[in-house]
Scaffold this motif. Sequence first.
Motif, short mmCIF file in Angstrom:
data_model
loop_
_atom_site.label_atom_id
_atom_site.label_comp_id
_atom_site.label_asym_id
_atom_site.label_seq_id
_atom_site.Cartn_x
_atom_site.Cartn_y
_atom_site.Cartn_z
N MET A 186 91.94 64.62 49.51
CA MET A 186 91.26 65.18 50.70
C MET A 186 92.27 65.85 51.64
O MET A 186 93.35 65.30 51.85
N LEU A 187 91.90 66.95 52.21
CA LEU A 187 92.81 67.62 53.13
C LEU A 187 92.80 66.91 54.49
O LEU A 187 91.79 66.36 54.92
N ARG A 188 93.96 66.99 55.16
CA ARG A 188 94.07 66.41 56.50
C ARG A 188 94.17 67.58 57.48
O ARG A 188 94.95 68.51 57.27
N PHE A 189 93.39 67.52 58.55
CA PHE A 189 93.36 68.61 59.52
C PHE A 189 93.80 68.11 60.90
O PHE A 189 93.45 66.99 61.28
N ASP A 190 94.54 68.97 61.65
CA ASP A 190 94.80 68.57 63.04
C ASP A 190 94.21 69.57 64.06
O ASP A 190 94.07 69.24 65.23
N ASN A 191 93.89 70.79 63.62
CA ASN A 191 93.16 71.76 64.46
C ASN A 191 93.72 71.89 65.88
O ASN A 191 92.97 71.82 66.87
N ARG A 192 95.02 72.12 65.95
CA ARG A 192 95.65 72.17 67.28
C ARG A 192 95.16 73.33 68.12
O ARG A 192 95.14 73.25 69.35
N PHE A 193 94.83 74.42 67.48
CA PHE A 193 94.34 75.60 68.23
C PHE A 193 93.14 75.19 69.10
O PHE A 193 93.03 75.58 70.26
N LEU A 194 92.26 74.37 68.53
CA LEU A 194 91.08 73.91 69.27
C LEU A 194 91.43 72.84 70.30
O LEU A 194 90.90 72.84 71.41
N LEU A 195 92.30 71.92 69.89
CA LEU A 195 92.58 70.78 70.76
C LEU A 195 93.39 71.17 71.98
O LEU A 195 93.20 70.60 73.05
N GLU A 196 94.28 72.15 71.83
CA GLU A 196 95.23 72.42 72.90
C GLU A 196 94.92 73.68 73.70
O GLU A 196 95.57 73.95 74.71
N LEU A 197 93.95 74.46 73.25
CA LEU A 197 93.64 75.71 73.97
C LEU A 197 92.18 75.71 74.40
O LEU A 197 91.33 75.14 73.71
N PRO A 198 91.88 76.37 75.53
CA PRO A 198 90.50 76.32 76.02
C PRO A 198 89.53 77.08 75.13
O PRO A 198 89.86 78.12 74.57
N GLY A 199 88.32 76.53 75.00
CA GLY A 199 87.27 77.14 74.17
C GLY A 199 86.10 77.60 75.03
O GLY A 199 85.98 77.26 76.21
N ASP A 200 85.26 78.35 74.37
CA ASP A 200 84.06 78.92 74.97
C ASP A 200 83.01 77.80 75.10
O ASP A 200 82.72 77.14 74.10
N PRO A 201 82.42 77.60 76.28
CA PRO A 201 81.42 76.52 76.41
C PRO A 201 80.16 76.79 75.57
O PRO A 201 79.48 75.85 75.17
#
Length: 517
Positions: free
Chosen positions: A1-16
């Motif tokens: 199984m792949l392991r993901f950390d998705n830092r782009f989402l966690l550390e940068l603001p997203g669209d509500p």
Amino acid sequence: MLRFDNRFLLELPGDPRADDCPRQVHGALWSAVLPTPVAAPRLLAHSPEVAAALGIDAATLASPEFVQVFAGNRLWPGMQPWASNYGGHQFGHWAGQLGDGRAISLGEALAADGARHELQLKGAGRTPYSRHADGRAVLRSSLREFVCSEAMHHLGVATTRALSLIVSGEEVVRDLFYDGHPRAEPGAIVCRVAPSFIRFGHFELPAARGDIGLLERLVEFTIARDFPHLSGPPEQRRGDWFVEVCMRTGRLLANWMRVGFVHGVMNTDNLSILGLTIDYGPYGWLEDFDPDWTPNTTDFEGRRYAYGRQPEIAQWNLSALAGALAPLFSDPAPLHAGLRAYAQTFMTEQARWTAARFGWERLDDERLRLARDFHALLQRCEIDLTLAFRLLADIDPEAPSLQTLEAAWYRPALVAAEAGEWQSWLGAYAGTLRADPRPRAQRQAAMNAVNPLYVPRNYLAQLCIDAAERGDLAPLHEWLETLRRPCEEQPGRAHHAARRPEWARERPGCSMLSCSS
Ligand code: AMP
Ligand code: MG
């Protein structure tokens, strides 16, 4: 199984908002969005090296689940799909917000060795950045992207990779030359893979909107995640970072020029902050050497993105990036230093490649002149760039013959008309070879290692597309196999090295490509 950390989402603001309604997205670098499922996905090709780098085993690759996930029909645990928000200069003009209109990232996978692999589906359906388009891609352009990005990697050119090529089982309507003749084509989805898909345009958009806080967060994020070796006080760190971006871009451009790659749409949204080749659209491979050649029909008039202008355009794009980053610098000196470092790196790399390609251990004024004269002769006589360099290794230093280059000629009459020029060039070149202390076989091996025999020629891509559209994948698979060892002569694969046949000279898809994809 792949392991993901998705830092782009966690550390940068997203669209509500979390719908795919077209909109301007402010204050955020991404929007959560799900791929739109497709009817009957089927795997056409995959890259064994990319699968191995990700730790995806053979059983998973062969499973129906793999096809479902990489067609966008199902998610693996840890995947959190998003489309990212960026702007860009298109053909020299500021275009405002663009964003991932048909690319959806599934997540940032971490391999066992710690390497980061963002997985991104191209053609996976609409996003908030799709404007009025459908978010889909057709088989012909997806196959071209899959093949070329893998081939570039094996040619030693920095590039995004591709894990899979999947047909969706649905049709996509495209007007190939925007001339009122739309047709339904098979739809497809490529899973692209890279440590980061951040583009120059990601920085330009917040800068253009005066959102300096967001710009600063993105710069700090990029340095921390993708350039972790850079440290020091913020302004120094950012300066070092920009210089490194410029140097990577310089190396990239020298490599494009070496292999004869023409990107075709060098807009600032199509340049990677990591110095990777990104966004394979109406790209092409130079066949007969012509610096003014562009494959992109949209660019026929201005020829902004022609082969010979690429180094200058990359510098233009870096200047646009520098302009976007300027608010983060109290002193612009590091930005100027970066632009100088670009030019310096490009020239140094180009000189190094030139020497290696001609089989010279060093460059001097005489050799530089010989290199220039050779290119001028290739252009005047309509000679294939790839084959001409490859055949140079076969020139006999004791008895140089023009016939050695014959397989590279498109118009023998033009060569005959310059026979005298060629004789004197060959005489001088043979002299440089006789001065080389290395054994001949050693020099030839060194030359062959930098002068590929097999490049993804435009017409070969078109033959694979024609076959794939008929349901025959054998030509594609055979070609992918050849392109994995581009510098090594492979028995039975001469047809993958042949110069463009006459029928392909003016055929759409072979020498003329549009952005319609
Ligand atoms: P490109 O020319 O591929 O760099 O694309 C320029 C912009 O148009 C990017 O924002 C793309 O996401 C968007 N775009 C291109 N084709 C499509 C499509 N079929 N559907 C949605 N957006 C697209
Ligand atoms: Mg693009």
